[in-house]
Write a protein that holds these residues in place. Structure first.
Motif, short mmCIF file in Angstrom:
data_model
loop_
_atom_site.label_atom_id
_atom_site.label_comp_id
_atom_site.label_asym_id
_atom_site.label_seq_id
_atom_site.Cartn_x
_atom_site.Cartn_y
_atom_site.Cartn_z
N SER A 9 -15.98 -17.51 106.65
CA SER A 9 -15.44 -15.74 106.65
C SER A 9 -16.14 -15.08 107.66
CB SER A 9 -15.76 -16.19 105.07
OG SER A 9 -14.16 -16.79 104.68
N ARG A 37 -14.52 -12.31 110.02
CA ARG A 37 -14.31 -10.99 109.85
C ARG A 37 -15.10 -10.55 110.71
NH1 ARG A 37 -16.20 -12.30 104.49
NH2 ARG A 37 -17.94 -12.24 105.29
N SER A 38 -15.60 -11.08 111.95
CA SER A 38 -16.91 -10.27 113.06
C SER A 38 -15.68 -10.30 114.34
CB SER A 38 -17.33 -11.43 113.21
OG SER A 38 -18.56 -10.62 114.03
N PRO A 56 -11.50 -12.15 114.64
CA PRO A 56 -10.70 -13.25 114.00
C PRO A 56 -10.26 -14.26 115.08
CG PRO A 56 -9.70 -10.57 113.11
CD PRO A 56 -11.48 -10.66 113.92
#
Length: 71
Positions: A20, A24-25, A27
């Motif tokens: 995750s 988040r960093s 996609p």
């Protein structure tokens, strides 16, 4: 592609947390986790950003293998 050794990754919850954080960093990052070996393979994400994301999730990461991307 970069492979990182991740210290502190012990269970499937750790895998989910790291995956995750990487998504988040970035996609579009491709992430493969080998839990028994405590290794994470990433591509499509800058190496420094991958380490920062993993470390931001509370783990220690160091480069184990690098191929083709800037770490």
């Amino acid at each position: 592609m970069m492979e990182l050794l991740v210290e502190g990754m012990h269970c499937n919850s750790c895998v989910a947390r790291i995956t995750s954080a990487l998504h988040r960093s970035d996609p579009s990052a491709e992430v493969t986790v080998d839990l028994p070996a405590r290794r994470v393979r990433v591509s499509g994400i800058d190496g420094a950003a991958a380490r920062e994301a993993i470390e931001g999730a509370g783990y220690t990461a160091r480069v184990a293998l690098f191929s083709g991307e800037s770490p």
